[in-house]
Design a protein around this motif. Structure first.
Motif, PDB file in Angstrom:
ATOM      1  N   GLU A   1       0.914  -1.271  -0.052  1.00 42.11           N
ATOM      2  CA  GLU A   1      -0.177  -0.072   0.078  1.00 42.11           C
ATOM      3  C   GLU A   1       0.878   1.139  -0.166  1.00 42.11           C
ATOM      4  OE1 GLU A   1      -3.422   0.599   0.579  1.00 42.11           O
ATOM      5  OE2 GLU A   1      -4.117  -1.414   0.083  1.00 42.11           O
ATOM      6  N   GLY A   2       1.861   1.241   0.706  1.00 44.57           N
ATOM      7  CA  GLY A   2       2.634   2.407   0.739  1.00 44.57           C
ATOM      8  C   GLY A   2       3.794   2.624  -0.279  1.00 44.57           C
ATOM      9  N   ASP A   3       3.974   1.715  -1.211  1.00 44.61           N
ATOM     10  CA  ASP A   3       4.897   1.787  -2.154  1.00 44.61           C
ATOM     11  C   ASP A   3       4.682   3.185  -2.944  1.00 44.61           C
ATOM     12  OD1 ASP A   3       6.131  -0.459  -1.748  1.00 44.61           O
ATOM     13  OD2 ASP A   3       5.231  -1.738  -3.157  1.00 44.61           O
ATOM     14  N   PRO A   4       5.705   3.786  -3.354  1.00 46.65           N
ATOM     15  CA  PRO A   4       5.506   5.006  -4.261  1.00 46.65           C
ATOM     16  C   PRO A   4       5.286   4.636  -5.750  1.00 46.65           C
ATOM     17  CG  PRO A   4       7.991   4.834  -3.567  1.00 46.65           C
ATOM     18  CD  PRO A   4       7.129   3.700  -3.029  1.00 46.65           C
ATOM     19  N   PRO A   5       4.836   5.516  -6.449  1.00 40.74           N
ATOM     20  CA  PRO A   5       4.424   5.027  -7.989  1.00 40.74           C
ATOM     21  C   PRO A   5       5.409   4.341  -8.631  1.00 40.74           C
ATOM     22  CG  PRO A   5       3.524   7.213  -7.440  1.00 40.74           C
ATOM     23  CD  PRO A   5       4.350   6.876  -6.217  1.00 40.74           C
ATOM     24  N   GLU A   6       6.663   4.812  -8.575  1.00 43.76           N
ATOM     25  CA  GLU A   6       7.920   4.205  -9.302  1.00 43.76           C
ATOM     26  C   GLU A   6       8.136   2.900  -8.819  1.00 43.76           C
ATOM     27  OE1 GLU A   6       9.084   5.273 -12.174  1.00 43.76           O
ATOM     28  OE2 GLU A   6       7.429   6.864 -12.113  1.00 43.76           O
ATOM     29  N   THR A   7       8.007   2.411  -7.663  1.00 43.10           N
ATOM     30  CA  THR A   7       8.157   1.362  -6.892  1.00 43.10           C
ATOM     31  C   THR A   7       7.201   0.154  -7.690  1.00 43.10           C
ATOM     32  OG1 THR A   7       9.278   2.164  -5.063  1.00 43.10           O
ATOM     33  CG2 THR A   7       8.406  -0.143  -5.032  1.00 43.10           C
ATOM     34  N   VAL A   8       5.810   0.754  -7.684  1.00 39.54           N
ATOM     35  CA  VAL A   8       4.918   0.113  -8.286  1.00 39.54           C
ATOM     36  C   VAL A   8       4.995  -0.216  -9.636  1.00 39.54           C
ATOM     37  CG1 VAL A   8       2.384   0.000  -8.730  1.00 39.54           C
ATOM     38  CG2 VAL A   8       3.071   0.834  -6.577  1.00 39.54           C
ATOM     39  N   ARG A   9       5.395   0.525 -10.406  1.00 35.16           N
ATOM     40  CA  ARG A   9       5.672   0.488 -11.901  1.00 35.16           C
ATOM     41  C   ARG A   9       6.864  -0.463 -12.019  1.00 35.16           C
ATOM     42  NH1 ARG A   9       5.200   3.494 -16.538  1.00 35.16           N
ATOM     43  NH2 ARG A   9       4.319   5.373 -15.130  1.00 35.16           N
ATOM     44  N   LYS A  10       8.134  -0.294 -11.241  1.00 40.48           N
ATOM     45  CA  LYS A  10       9.069  -1.242 -11.415  1.00 40.48           C
ATOM     46  C   LYS A  10       8.651  -2.789 -11.013  1.00 40.48           C
ATOM     47  CE  LYS A  10      13.868  -2.315  -9.770  1.00 40.48           C
ATOM     48  NZ  LYS A  10      14.872  -1.593  -9.069  1.00 40.48           N
ATOM     49  N   LYS A  11       7.681  -2.875 -10.081  1.00 42.56           N
ATOM     50  CA  LYS A  11       7.409  -4.232  -9.733  1.00 42.56           C
ATOM     51  C   LYS A  11       6.372  -4.932 -10.828  1.00 42.56           C
ATOM     52  CE  LYS A  11       7.762  -3.797  -4.600  1.00 42.56           C
ATOM     53  NZ  LYS A  11       6.850  -3.973  -3.296  1.00 42.56           N
ATOM     54  N   VAL A  12       5.346  -4.026 -11.183  1.00 42.62           N
ATOM     55  CA  VAL A  12       4.527  -4.593 -12.345  1.00 42.62           C
ATOM     56  C   VAL A  12       5.220  -4.903 -13.717  1.00 42.62           C
ATOM     57  CG1 VAL A  12       2.608  -3.879 -14.019  1.00 42.62           C
ATOM     58  CG2 VAL A  12       2.463  -3.221 -11.457  1.00 42.62           C
ATOM     59  N   GLU A  13       6.010  -4.026 -14.114  1.00 47.33           N
ATOM     60  CA  GLU A  13       6.831  -4.054 -15.448  1.00 47.33           C
ATOM     61  C   GLU A  13       7.671  -5.419 -15.445  1.00 47.33           C
ATOM     62  OE1 GLU A  13       8.531  -0.639 -16.331  1.00 47.33           O
ATOM     63  OE2 GLU A  13       6.541   0.302 -16.997  1.00 47.33           O
ATOM     64  N   SER A  14       8.578  -5.516 -14.101  1.00 46.49           N
ATOM     65  CA  SER A  14       9.556  -6.723 -13.832  1.00 46.49           C
ATOM     66  C   SER A  14       8.820  -7.752 -13.773  1.00 46.49           C
ATOM     67  CB  SER A  14      10.467  -6.322 -12.702  1.00 46.49           C
ATOM     68  OG  SER A  14       9.855  -6.119 -11.560  1.00 46.49           O
ATOM     69  N   SER A  15       7.718  -8.065 -13.339  1.00 47.49           N
ATOM     70  CA  SER A  15       6.800  -9.150 -12.883  1.00 47.49           C
ATOM     71  C   SER A  15       6.349  -9.609 -14.194  1.00 47.49           C
ATOM     72  CB  SER A  15       5.757  -8.901 -11.713  1.00 47.49           C
ATOM     73  OG  SER A  15       6.449  -8.529 -10.592  1.00 47.49           O
ATOM     74  N   VAL A  16       5.712  -8.679 -15.014  1.00 45.06           N
ATOM     75  CA  VAL A  16       5.334  -9.163 -16.386  1.00 45.06           C
ATOM     76  C   VAL A  16       6.346  -9.550 -16.993  1.00 45.06           C
ATOM     77  CG1 VAL A  16       3.983  -8.355 -18.433  1.00 45.06           C
ATOM     78  CG2 VAL A  16       3.170  -7.497 -16.017  1.00 45.06           C
ATOM     79  N   GLU A  17       7.381  -8.858 -17.288  1.00 48.42           N
ATOM     80  CA  GLU A  17       8.392  -9.076 -18.132  1.00 48.42           C
ATOM     81  C   GLU A  17       9.113 -10.642 -18.023  1.00 48.42           C
ATOM     82  OE1 GLU A  17      11.592  -6.198 -18.449  1.00 48.42           O
ATOM     83  OE2 GLU A  17       9.972  -4.588 -18.961  1.00 48.42           O
ATOM     84  N   TYR A  18       8.884 -11.027 -16.558  1.00 51.75           N
ATOM     85  CA  TYR A  18       9.673 -12.333 -16.180  1.00 51.75           C
ATOM     86  C   TYR A  18       8.789 -13.464 -16.691  1.00 51.75           C
ATOM     87  CZ  TYR A  18      10.495 -15.976 -12.799  1.00 51.75           C
ATOM     88  OH  TYR A  18      10.888 -17.273 -12.365  1.00 51.75           O
ATOM     89  N   LEU A  19       7.309 -13.099 -16.621  1.00 54.19           N
ATOM     90  CA  LEU A  19       6.409 -14.124 -16.987  1.00 54.19           C
ATOM     91  C   LEU A  19       6.383 -14.294 -18.646  1.00 54.19           C
ATOM     92  CD1 LEU A  19       3.503 -13.620 -14.640  1.00 54.19           C
ATOM     93  CD2 LEU A  19       4.888 -15.451 -14.826  1.00 54.19           C
ATOM     94  N   ILE A  20       6.353 -13.110 -19.331  1.00 55.19           N
ATOM     95  CA  ILE A  20       5.976 -13.199 -20.776  1.00 55.19           C
ATOM     96  C   ILE A  20       6.972 -12.515 -21.434  1.00 55.19           C
ATOM     97  CG2 ILE A  20       3.664 -13.681 -20.326  1.00 55.19           C
ATOM     98  CD1 ILE A  20       2.837 -10.855 -20.919  1.00 55.19           C
ATOM     99  N   GLY A  21       7.784 -11.893 -21.065  1.00 49.39           N
ATOM    100  CA  GLY A  21       8.751 -10.995 -21.858  1.00 49.39           C
ATOM    101  C   GLY A  21       8.274  -9.507 -21.857  1.00 49.39           C
ATOM    102  N   LYS A  22       9.029  -8.890 -22.455  1.00 47.85           N
ATOM    103  CA  LYS A  22       8.663  -7.248 -22.627  1.00 47.85           C
ATOM    104  C   LYS A  22       7.661  -6.949 -23.618  1.00 47.85           C
ATOM    105  CE  LYS A  22      10.970  -2.746 -22.117  1.00 47.85           C
ATOM    106  NZ  LYS A  22      12.426  -2.095 -21.893  1.00 47.85           N
ATOM    107  N   LYS A  23       6.526  -7.164 -23.357  1.00 50.65           N
ATOM    108  CA  LYS A  23       5.359  -7.176 -24.206  1.00 50.65           C
ATOM    109  C   LYS A  23       4.766  -5.729 -24.111  1.00 50.65           C
ATOM    110  CE  LYS A  23       4.305 -11.668 -25.801  1.00 50.65           C
ATOM    111  NZ  LYS A  23       3.137 -12.444 -26.019  1.00 50.65           N
ATOM    112  N   GLU A  24       4.833  -4.868 -25.265  1.00 51.64           N
ATOM    113  CA  GLU A  24       4.285  -3.734 -25.238  1.00 51.64           C
ATOM    114  C   GLU A  24       2.759  -3.509 -25.350  1.00 51.64           C
ATOM    115  OE1 GLU A  24       6.280  -1.511 -28.346  1.00 51.64           O
ATOM    116  OE2 GLU A  24       8.184  -1.789 -27.448  1.00 51.64           O
ATOM    117  N   ASP A  25       1.981  -4.614 -25.701  1.00 54.15           N
ATOM    118  CA  ASP A  25       0.687  -4.746 -25.642  1.00 54.15           C
ATOM    119  C   ASP A  25       0.116  -5.400 -24.572  1.00 54.15           C
ATOM    120  OD1 ASP A  25       1.837  -7.253 -26.206  1.00 54.15           O
ATOM    121  OD2 ASP A  25       0.393  -7.761 -27.849  1.00 54.15           O
ATOM    122  N   VAL A  26       0.962  -5.455 -23.581  1.00 57.92           N
ATOM    123  CA  VAL A  26       0.607  -6.192 -22.115  1.00 57.92           C
ATOM    124  C   VAL A  26       0.879  -5.221 -21.040  1.00 57.92           C
ATOM    125  CG1 VAL A  26       0.872  -8.281 -20.584  1.00 57.92           C
ATOM    126  CG2 VAL A  26       0.530  -8.511 -22.842  1.00 57.92           C
TER     127      VAL A  26
END
Length: 811
Positions: free
Chosen positions: A44-69
């Protein structure tokens, strides 16, 4: 669920869990976000950039760096991605659904996966739609465990039939008498149960496990049931204990025995919700020194449990009923004060991520003291939901904001301005829902208030919506006046947006009134403004489709095809579903104008697959029904047009409903229901006259002429049953059918000439020529058919031109 989870080897099996709560019922995709938070450790207390990093790195880990996801998942957290900011809400929804399915598929491919979603009876409509979409097509090694109360229905019987054997429902029933005794023994960790307690469980508990558990806890806390030398005994009769016969009563009794500070902490936690974060509770309460001791005590009493330690300490009430009873036990004044403090704490705690928490803030301030803060966050939540095409959730947020402001007997000038801004924003939701009857009522009720504010720009925006609503209700002269008033105000204030949208809607209104050239000039002006303003998808598709519609009524087929293509190109370039849908509709109208009926039917069918909004779905269906009727596919026409007419009665979309009723009349005549069909056409014609719809009035006269022509020519052989059903109609009309056909064709020609509707004029001259031919008036027939050929050549309507030339040759 806990016992099931404890049997699993979580090193081999992935457990993914998400929850819905009572306060989250209108937060789009809440259970999904809750599950992703737990999976990706987003705090809950994560700043926006931390949230962005967690979301993008987690998605990339699963399916790669997909710009449409990534952008679609990130936007769930109110993260900004410029490449999708102008994306159509319907397209956003489609891409999000695909992105979530891709992520879950990638998870399931790594290891067998269990997705557990709890309390789905509190889930928002968008989450349920997403879940149905995923379950209908998911083909990976995964088990979805969906927990909800018995009154809730996730799938219709039709939807269940498509799931086949992949779905199983387990309904939990009350405990039997022997199971209740077994549970008592389990709770007390003994097989030796006092006989009075055994009898009480058998006679009073009635198989409710939660009630049984609370009764046992209550008896122990009140020291009526005590442990003595390894066995349990009653210190006095249970009948004298005052145990409530209801679960609410038992819980209330337990709460009354709590210490003052502990009870206060529990009450403050109940206002946060069934699940509550330690950090928020600590900031809200005045009992900061006692909070840890109180929470530990409440856990020992089994009223709350630690839900998670990571990524952040979170507690949950053991049962939703416990939270409800604690919350209801607070005085309204106390509740409101605590809600207000929670809202203020959240504003401070999440100041860098406020958009992500608009819905929670709206909930707490709505229950709190600050009406304007509540209205502000409710409107923000409505806007946010609409961008995700969560239309019903958005509607409820705007309605809640409206109700708060509207019920105030005395309003400040600021509150009046906010109220008008609110209904202007809310209008888009009504548009998406296709509910023009209520939109029209709402705006007309507040027209006087808007005019009293002496704000021309605000009033201009209101008039645009009033014009659009009047158009959809088929009050075309009224719509024309409102849009011109909006245009004037826009020009006085140099507000290009108001000017653009007024000009964008005017081609539609002018086409109905037979003012084609005027409407086309407005549409072209709207297109010029669209090129000057920041990208505005609404202005683009409204003006482009309005131009196509105008040229369709005018009869210039090549230009109709051009605007259909422009719409399809714009829709493809900008992922704009409405432009794509309108591209199919306008192209379908072009094919109708060309006489290529099967291509028109195909276009409308494709448009039906694209359209998401209820109104536009029915609009496309109306076009499809018309094409079926022209093609002589009367059964298909009737089925399509009946749906449109029924929808119009409910939602006030007479603009499509009245022409659909006219076409339906034609289809019924084609099926042999002559009297009924003719009555529907004549009723629609009366409404066209009343509403000054000259274009459709000319078409209705042509259709009536066509009907009587077919009767005169005996164009369709009639069965004995058809003759029997229509004997009265035939006796009255057959002797005069030729005269009536000629009268209606001449009337259609008169009106079509007046407004310059070349295609209708060409069709009418062709059929009038055929009537003259049937009557042996060959010179008049040749003159009429030759005129139709000239008109079809001007319209570039190849299909009709071919028919006319063949008719002329046969003379």
């Amino acid at each position: 669920m806990e016992e099931f989870k404890s049997t699993l080897d979580l090193d081999e099996i992935q457990w993914r869990e998400g929850h819905a709560y009572a306060y989250s019922q209108n937060i789009p995709y809440f259970p999904l976000i809750d599950m992703l938070n737990r999976t990706w450790h987003i705090e809950e207390g994560d700043p926006p950039e931390t949230v962005r990093k967690k979301v993008e790195s987690s998605v990339e880990y699963l399916i790669g760096k997909k710009e449409d996801v990534i952008p679609y998942i990130g936007s769930l957290y109110a993260l900004r991605y410029p490449e999708i900011e102008r994306v159509d809400p319907e397209f956003w929804r489609i891409r999000l659904h695909q992105a979530i399915r891709e992520i879950l598929s990638a998870l399931a491919e790594r290891a067998p996966t269990i997705v557990c979603l709890e309390d789905l009876h509190w889930a928002d409509p968008s989450s349920l739609d997403l879940l149905r979409f995923i379950l209908s097509e998911f083909r990976h090694p995964a088990l979805f465990v969906l927990v909800y109360r018995p009154y809730f229905t996730l799938f219709t019987s039709h939807q269940l039939s498509t799931l086949d054997k992949s779905y199983e429902e387990i309904r939990l029933h009350d405990l039997s008498a022997s199971e209740a005794q077994d549970m008592t023994a389990s709770l007390l960790k003994t097989k030796t149960i006092p006989s009075d307690l055994r009898r009480f469980v058998e006679e009073r508990v009635e198989g409710n496990p939660f009630y049984l558990e609370e009764v046992i806890n209550s008896l122990i806390e009140s020291e009526i049931l005590v442990r003595d030398n390894g066995t349990w005994k009653l210190t006095r009769s249970i009948s004298e204990s005052g145990i409530s016969p209801t679960i609410h009563g038992v819980i209330s009794g337990r709460l009354d025995r709590l210490e003052k500070e502990t009870k206060r902490i529990l009450q403050e936690a109940s206002v946060i919700g069934r699940a509550f974060f330690y950090e928020i509770l600590k900031r809200v309460t005045d009992l900061k020194e006692q909070i840890d001791e109180c929470l530990s005590g409440l856990e020992r009493l089994d009223l709350i449990r630690t839900r998670s330690l990571q990524p952040e300490l979170e507690y949950i009430f053991k049962h939703a009923l416990t939270q409800e009873v604690v919350y209801e036990g607070l005085l309204k004044k106390e509740r409101r004060a605590i809600h207000e403090r929670i809202g203020l704490v959240m504003e401070q705690l999440f100041q860098d991520r406020l958009p992500e928490f608009y819905e929670n803030l709206a909930f707490h301030f709505k229950q709190g003291l600050s009406i304007l803060k509540a209205v502000h966050y409710l409107m923000k939540s409505g806007e946010k939901s609409l961008k995700k095409y969560a239309v019903e959730e958005s509607h409820l947020y705007y309605k809640a904001a409206f109700d708060l402001l509207a019920k105030k007997p005395v309003k400040t000038k600021e509150e009046k301005e906010i109220l008008i801004d609110l209904i202007i924003e809310w209008a888009l939701v009504f548009h998406f829902r296709g509910d023009f009857k209520r939109l029209d009522d709402l705006f007309r009720a507040h027209e006087g208030l808007a005019e009293s504010l002496d704000d021309k720009a605000r009033l201009g925006r209101l008039y645009v919506w009033l014009g659009m609503a009047a158009f959809c209700r088929a009050r075309h002269r009224n719509a024309y006046q409102y849009l011109h008033k909006a245009l004037k105000l826009g020009e006085e204030t140099e507000n290009m947006q108001v000017i653009g949208h007024a000009c964008g809607w005017l081609p539609w209104v002018c086409a109905e009134l037979g003012l084609f050239e005027e409407g086309i000039s407005f549409g072209e002006r709207a297109q010029e403004i669209a090129r000057l303003l920041p990208p505005d998808p609404w202005l683009q598709w409204v003006s482009l489709s309005g131009l196509g519609y105008s040229y369709s009524h005018k009869g210039e087929t090549k230009k109709v095809f051009k605007y259909g293509k422009d719409l399809l190109d714009h829709g493809d370039r900008h992922s704009d579903m409405r432009s794509l849908m309108w591209g199919k509709v306008i192209t379908g109208l072009a094919y109708l104008g060309d006489g290529n009926l099967q291509s028109a039917i195909q276009c409308f069918r494709e448009g039906l697959q694209i359209s998401q909004d209820p109104y536009y779905h029915q609009l496309v269906r109306s076009g499809l029904g018309s094409a079926y009727a022209y093609a002589g596919q009367f059964q298909e026409a009737e089925e399509a047009l009946q749906q449109v007419v029924a929808y119009t009665r409910e939602y006030g979309t007479e603009e499509i409903g009245i022409p659909a009723s006219m076409r339906l009349g034609g289809a019924l005549i084609g099926k042999g229901h002559m009297g009924r069909g003719l009555a529907m056409i004549e009723e629609a014609q009366g409404l066209f006259l009343e509403n000054e719809q000259k274009s459709f009035y000319a078409i209705s006269e042509y259709i009536l002429g066509k009907v009587y022509l077919q009767i005169a020519e005996r164009a369709t052989p009639m069965t004995l049953s058809t003759i029997a059903k229509n004997i009265g109609f035939l006796i009255r009309n057959v002797p005069f059918a030729s005269k009536k056909a000629e009268y209606h064709f001449n009337k259609a020609i008169e009106v079509a000439k007046e407004i310059g509707a070349k295609r209708t004029l060409g069709q009418t001259y062709l059929d009038l020529g055929l009537l003259h031919k049937a009557k042996g008036r060959r010179d008049q027939a040749r003159e009429c058919i030759s005129t139709s050929i000239e008109l079809f050549e001007q319209c570039e309507a190849e299909g009709y031109l071919k028919q006319a030339k063949e008719a002329l040759e046969l003379l």
